[in-house]
Design an enzyme around this catalytic site. Structure first.
Site, PDB file in Angstrom:
ATOM      1  NE  ARG A   1      -4.018  -2.210   1.409  1.00 10.49           N
ATOM      2  CZ  ARG A   1      -3.898  -3.413   2.279  1.00 10.49           C
ATOM      3  NH1 ARG A   1      -3.098  -3.650   3.137  1.00 10.49           N
ATOM      4  NH2 ARG A   1      -4.703  -4.622   1.739  1.00 10.49           N
TER       5      ARG A   1
ATOM      6  N   GLY B   1      -1.257 -11.464   8.473  1.00 10.29           N
ATOM      7  CA  GLY B   1      -1.126 -12.787   8.794  1.00 10.29           C
ATOM      8  C   GLY B   1      -2.540 -13.335   9.693  1.00 10.29           C
ATOM      9  N   GLY B   2      -3.191 -12.535   9.954  1.00  6.15           N
ATOM     10  CA  GLY B   2      -4.365 -13.080  11.021  1.00  6.15           C
ATOM     11  C   GLY B   2      -5.089 -14.076  10.299  1.00  6.15           C
ATOM     12  CD  GLU B   3      -7.536 -13.599   7.916  1.00  3.34           C
ATOM     13  OE1 GLU B   3      -6.746 -12.846   7.563  1.00  3.34           O
ATOM     14  OE2 GLU B   3      -8.540 -13.341   8.788  1.00  3.34           O
TER      15      GLU B   3
ATOM     16  CG  ASN C   1      -9.136 -11.775  11.933  1.00  2.00           C
ATOM     17  OD1 ASN C   1      -8.612 -11.273  11.162  1.00  2.00           O
ATOM     18  ND2 ASN C   1      -8.841 -13.034  12.165  1.00  2.00           N
TER      19      ASN C   1
ATOM     20  CG  ASP D   1     -12.064 -11.472   8.953  1.00  3.46           C
ATOM     21  OD1 ASP D   1     -11.115 -10.904   9.664  1.00  3.46           O
ATOM     22  OD2 ASP D   1     -11.914 -11.938   7.823  1.00  3.46           O
TER      23      ASP D   1
ATOM     24  CG  ASN E   1     -11.938  -4.412   4.425  1.00  2.00           C
ATOM     25  OD1 ASN E   1     -10.499  -4.402   4.520  1.00  2.00           O
ATOM     26  ND2 ASN E   1     -12.520  -5.390   4.428  1.00  2.00           N
TER      27      ASN E   1
END
Lengths: 242, 524
Positions: B124, B184-186, B252, B295, B381
């Protein structure tokens, strides 16, 4: 969800054959997520008929697992990664089981006669000109029951990409047709003659969506039951040369 | 003579020298855009006023810069004295002549082939301090590049990408330090925010967004769940130099949709953190969504502004949250001042008087699927809101979409997705979007401009009285900041995952935005 994450999931795919299958749980997941399009017994609906010994796009369990997990791009088959890999493996096993049952549904009519009906009703006049969905692969994409419904009650389920819209111009002229595309500021509509109309929304007096409307007439009553059977057979045979 | 003119033009675009004092007074340079959100306060407001509601209809493209990659192009460029610096996904940093769009240099550092960043191979933007650019990589490195030619000054590993760590944000450069937050929250990571010495790349402090054993908040995690609890910090924070406080949002808890193994509030997931910039110590926190199962990351740029609340002037921080509530806090004390729904939601029955949501147990993800507003992408978002100190309105790009939330099994494996469910779209979904202008202090809606689809583009307010935004169908548009009336739009031909910005070269205001795989620059 991104394609990247999907690929990561795929690499951990459990082998369906090594799993002990909880058939009741598999049935529940299938009913909640798949039956809406493929029918409660997998005999198809809007989605393809799954109660067949050989699935055209999935020759083995691994391919079927991939399709269920990731969907089929360019079709209405969505990805189901959200179920988790174990549930997808369960559904894979369940779909295979559906196909193991003998298929009692027979094509009801004569495709050669159906071709004549197709010509006599000038179906191609719309379907080959962008005013209706292309039918060259419709036999793969839709079940017999859904094809019959589309002929007898076409408004029951209008494809999203053929939403009917009515534009009223500043001068009061009305144009009704299928929506080809739309953004926040513009809309592109094709009318029954195949003519393209492109509008800026701000220049229109009114723009109506007509959900549930179909430009296609019902052939119930217009065609005999036998003719509809023949037409369904002809459409079911349209498999994109495959 | 021609040669002379060329030399003059080039020398006007000297490569950057941006001491901290310039960043501190970024507002005094209306033509430059020196940080991700232009100013440390995160307002994403341009003081430029050449383009106005009266002439916006005459906007036209001035130049277009195309990238080679097919990944989402989400960067906000910065502009320093006629040079534009930006990141190109997945792995490049470029300098462009802001007048013409011609590239001056490009640095590329190939991404390892086994990188699987969640969510998307994106980047970004950059930060600048003195003569150095700072950028991150998908394999979780932080780079310092020479702003004049893109050569590497240092390159450090922030975390191990093989465990699911990634970096995608524009770093925040403040006095002698560069701050980043991990993604990397997933993947079952343990989130953190780091500060590095700008000269050497030495780590100065790390704030773990999940407290370790013995720390306050650790008991908000069941058993060992804190070790894999997520709470990433993947969007750039804001900074108040007077308070020496950094404001940063967290994402999350993991696994996202199956919370069976993580009973408790799961601090500091889905929170706003106020950290001491010198030490990284927590000054205060507020958790928007305790024990989140939808989430609803709180990874937004916190917007700092001053306002009068119930008759009293206060230093404020506001967040339009993914969970569909708009929150205002006292940014000195962390006191919750208000929380107001700004989009359709049904996961909570409301907020109590301390701002804690009254979550509806019937809206928990399930094996059968539970219909919930908003969907997992939220009411907004990562893309930015924008605050105009002139209208005192907060402009927010809003998503109106529901979905079925599913809960499934979740087993932690290092480096593998750790989510425990997900969502399914609603059949025949009639999802829409909007730009909404909210009274920044009260959250009350002043106007709305409807969009055909839920957007992935933030907004930019300008002193000229405009709000710029983008749509999923490629429309880049300008609205009247006071009324929301559309004044101009341009079909860019790409899907817009982006944030617009504005700058000036030779006194001419330009507006830049990415769309598809190109950067467009518009002017009069």
């Amino acid at each position: 969800m991104t394609a990247i994450l999907f690929l990561a999931l795929l690499q951990q795919a459990p082998a369906a054959d090594r799993m002990k299958v909880d058939w009741e749980r598999a049935r529940k997941i299938y009913m909640a997520n798949c039956a809406g399009c493929h029918g409660p017994e997998g005999r198809g609906g809007k989605g393809a008929d799954l109660a067949v010994p050989k699935l055209r796009r999935a020759a083995n369990d691994e391919q079927l697992f991939r399709i269920i997990l990731g969907g089929i791009p360019g079709t209405e088959m969505p990805p189901s990664w959200y179920l988790g890999q174990n549930s997808v493996a369960l559904v894979t096993a369940y779909v295979r089981k559906l196909g193991a049952a003998p298929d009692p549904v027979r094509t009801p009519g004569d495709p050669a006669k159906g071709k004549l009906v197709y010509a006599s009703q000038s179906c191609a006049g719309c379907h080959d000109r962008g005013f209706g969905p292309p039918l060259d692969e419709i036999g793969i994409r839709r079940s017999l029951a859904h094809l019959r419904q589309s002929l007898e009650d076409p408004a029951a389920e209008v494809p999203e990409e053929f939403l009917m819209m009515r534009a009223t111009t500043a001068l009061g002229k009305q144009i009704t047709g299928a929506r080809l595309n739309e953004d926040t500021f513009t809309v592109q509509i094709t009318d029954a003659t195949g003519k393209l109309h492109s509008f800026r929304k701000a220049e229109l007096k009114k723009l109506d969506r007509l959900p549930g409307a179909s430009p296609m007439p019902s052939y119930k009553g217009t065609l005999s039951a036998a003719e509809i059977d023949d037409l369904v057979s002809f459409l079911a045979a349209q498999r994109g040369g495959r | 003579m021609r040669q002379l003119l060329l030399t003059a033009a080039l020398s006007a675009a000297a490569f950057a020298q941006v001491p901290y004092s310039r960043l501190l007074k970024a507002d005094a340079e209306p033509g430059n855009w020196l940080t991700y959100s232009r100013t440390f306060d995160g307002q994403r407001f341009s003081p430029l006023k050449q383009i106005t509601p009266l002439n916006a209809a005459k906007l036209k493209p001035l130049w277009v810069y195309q990238i080679d990659s097919l990944d989402h192009f989400e960067a906000t460029p910065i502009v320093v004295d006629g040079v534009m610096y930006l990141t190109e996904p997945p792995d490049s940093v470029s300098a462009l002549d802001a007048r013409t769009g011609r590239r001056l240099w490009r640095y590329t550092r190939p991404v390892p082939s086994d990188v699987r960043p969640c969510c998307g191979r994106v980047n970004r933007g950059v930060a600048i301090l003195d003569d150095t650019l700072y950028a991150v990589t998908l394999d979780a490195h932080l780079l310092a590049l020479n702003a004049s030619n893109g050569t590497v000054k240092w390159d450090i590993e922030v975390a191990d990408y093989k465990l699911g760590h990634a970096l995608t944000l524009a770093p925040l450069a403040i006095d002698g330090k560069v701050l980043v937050g991990i993604a990397g929250g997933e993947y079952g990571i343990r989130g953190f925010i780091d500060a590095y010495d700008a000269k050497s790349g030495t780590r100065l402090w790390r704030f773990w967004t999940i407290p370790g054993p013995g720390e306050p908040g650790h008991d908000s995690w069941q058993g060992d769940s804190w070790k894999t609890g997520g709470a990433p910090a993947w969007v750039t924070g804001s900074y108040d130099p007077e308070l020496n406080t950094v404001y940063w949002g967290t994402g999350n808890p993991g696994p996202d949709w199956n919370a069976d193994s993580r009973a408790g509030d799961n601090l500091y997931s889905c929170s706003l953190l106020a950290l001491d910039a010198s030490t990284g110590k927590l000054k205060w926190h507020f958790q928007f969504t305790p024990h989140d199962t939808h989430d609803y990351d709180a990874t937004h740029v916190p917007v700092l502004f001053d306002g009068v609340v119930r008759g009293k002037p206060r230093k404020l921080v506001a967040v339009a949250n993914r969970n569909a509530f708009y929150y205002v806090f006292d940014r000195v004390t962390g006191e919750f001042l208000s929380g107001t729904p700004y989009a359709r939601q049904d996961w909570a029955k409301g907020l109590d008087d301390r701002g804690r949501p009254m979550a509806d147990p019937a809206k928990e993800p399930s094996e059968e699927g539970t219909l919930v507003w908003p969907n997992l992408f939220g009411a907004t978002n990562w893309f930015s809101a924008s605050y105009s100190p002139l209208t005192k309105l907060m402009y927010v790009a809003v998503r109106e979409q529901s979905s079925y939330f599913f809960k499934s099994e979740a087993q932690y494996q290092p480096g593998a997705p750790f989510m425990g469910g997900g969502e399914r779209a609603v059949k025949g979904d009639q999802a829409t979007g909007a730009v909404r202008a909210l009274d920044a202090v009260t959250g009350k809606r002043a106007w709305e401009f409807p969009l055909k689809s839920p957007p992935w583009s933030g907004v930019l307010a300008t002193a000229g009285g405009l709000v710029f935004g983008g749509s999923m169908e490629g429309n880049f548009y300008a609205l009247d900041a006071t009324t929301g009336k559309p004044l101009w739009d341009f079909q860019t031909g790409g899907v817009m995952y982006t944030n617009p910005m504005s700058f000036a070269v030779d006194g001419k205001q330009m507006v830049a935005v990415t769309s598809g795989h190109a950067l467009y620059v518009f002017g009069l």
